[in-house]
Motif scaffolding. Structure first.
Motif, PDB file in Angstrom:
ATOM      1  N   ALA A   1       0.829  -1.203   0.000  1.00 57.74           N
ATOM      2  CA  ALA A   1       0.000   0.000   0.000  1.00 57.74           C
ATOM      3  C   ALA A   1       0.867   1.259   0.000  1.00 57.74           C
ATOM      4  CB  ALA A   1      -0.939   0.002   1.205  1.00 57.74           C
ATOM      5  N   VAL A   2       1.924   1.256   0.793  1.00 56.45           N
ATOM      6  CA  VAL A   2       2.838   2.398   0.825  1.00 56.45           C
ATOM      7  C   VAL A   2       3.481   2.581  -0.549  1.00 56.45           C
ATOM      8  CG1 VAL A   2       5.048   3.222   1.755  1.00 56.45           C
ATOM      9  CG2 VAL A   2       3.284   2.385   3.314  1.00 56.45           C
ATOM     10  N   ALA A   3       3.936   1.490  -1.140  1.00 54.38           N
ATOM     11  CA  ALA A   3       4.569   1.564  -2.465  1.00 54.38           C
ATOM     12  C   ALA A   3       3.595   2.115  -3.505  1.00 54.38           C
ATOM     13  CB  ALA A   3       5.079   0.193  -2.890  1.00 54.38           C
ATOM     14  N   ARG A   4       2.370   1.652  -3.494  1.00 53.53           N
ATOM     15  CA  ARG A   4       1.373   2.140  -4.460  1.00 53.53           C
ATOM     16  C   ARG A   4       1.068   3.615  -4.226  1.00 53.53           C
ATOM     17  NH1 ARG A   4      -2.366  -2.898  -5.442  1.00 53.53           N
ATOM     18  NH2 ARG A   4      -0.877  -4.002  -6.747  1.00 53.53           N
ATOM     19  N   ALA A   5       0.948   3.993  -2.964  1.00 56.51           N
ATOM     20  CA  ALA A   5       0.651   5.393  -2.648  1.00 56.51           C
ATOM     21  C   ALA A   5       1.792   6.303  -3.135  1.00 56.51           C
ATOM     22  CB  ALA A   5       0.418   5.569  -1.148  1.00 56.51           C
ATOM     23  N   ILE A   6       3.013   5.835  -3.001  1.00 60.42           N
ATOM     24  CA  ILE A   6       4.167   6.613  -3.499  1.00 60.42           C
ATOM     25  C   ILE A   6       4.109   6.695  -5.019  1.00 60.42           C
ATOM     26  CG2 ILE A   6       6.685   6.613  -3.768  1.00 60.42           C
ATOM     27  CD1 ILE A   6       6.798   5.443  -0.878  1.00 60.42           C
ATOM     28  N   GLN A   7       3.861   5.571  -5.671  1.00 61.01           N
ATOM     29  CA  GLN A   7       3.789   5.553  -7.147  1.00 61.01           C
ATOM     30  C   GLN A   7       2.695   6.480  -7.660  1.00 61.01           C
ATOM     31  OE1 GLN A   7       3.118   1.380  -7.842  1.00 61.01           O
ATOM     32  NE2 GLN A   7       5.308   0.951  -8.145  1.00 61.01           N
ATOM     33  N   LEU A   8       1.580   6.570  -6.953  1.00 57.62           N
ATOM     34  CA  LEU A   8       0.476   7.425  -7.360  1.00 57.62           C
ATOM     35  C   LEU A   8       0.665   8.885  -6.950  1.00 57.62           C
ATOM     36  CD1 LEU A   8      -2.456   5.001  -6.470  1.00 57.62           C
ATOM     37  CD2 LEU A   8      -1.749   5.708  -8.774  1.00 57.62           C
ATOM     38  N   GLY A   9       1.730   9.159  -6.216  1.00 56.50           N
ATOM     39  CA  GLY A   9       1.996  10.529  -5.781  1.00 56.50           C
ATOM     40  C   GLY A   9       1.128  10.986  -4.618  1.00 56.50           C
ATOM     41  N   LEU A  10       0.544  10.016  -3.902  1.00 54.23           N
ATOM     42  CA  LEU A  10      -0.307  10.353  -2.758  1.00 54.23           C
ATOM     43  C   LEU A  10       0.507  10.698  -1.526  1.00 54.23           C
ATOM     44  CD1 LEU A  10      -2.978   7.532  -3.211  1.00 54.23           C
ATOM     45  CD2 LEU A  10      -3.156   9.930  -3.892  1.00 54.23           C
TER      46      LEU A  10
END
Length: 69
Positions: free
Chosen positions: A58-67
Motif C-alpha cells: 500500500a505504501v509503495a502504491r501510494a508513493i507511485q500514485l503521488g499520494l
C-alpha cells in the motif's frame, strides 16, 4: 473501481506516510490519540482502496500514485 487518489481520506494518507517513514502502528496511534486498532482500520481501508495485500504494498502504491512521498 474508485480512483484511490480521490477516495483515500486524509488520515489514511497520513497513516501511510507515517509507515513510509518507518513509524510503527503504536507510534502512529499515539500521534493521533487513537487506539492501535483504529489505525489498523485506517490502514486496512487504505489497502482495500489501493488493492494492496500488505501495508508495504500500500505504501509503495501510494508513493507511485503521488499520494505520499
Amino acid at each position: 473501481m474508485t480512483d484511490p487518489c480521490q477516495s483515500l481520506t486524509h488520515i489514511e494518507k497520513s497513516c501511510l506516510q507515517s509507515l513510509a517513514l518507518g513509524k510503527p502502528v503504536a507510534s502512529i496511534a499515539e500521534q493521533y490519540d487513537k487506539c492501535p486498532r483504529k489505525i489498523e482500520g485506517f490502514l486496512q481501508s487504505a489497502r482495500r482502496k489501493l488493492t494492496a495485500s500488505t501495508n508495504v504494498e500500500a505504501v509503495a502504491r501510494a508513493i507511485q500514485l503521488g499520494l505520499i512521498s
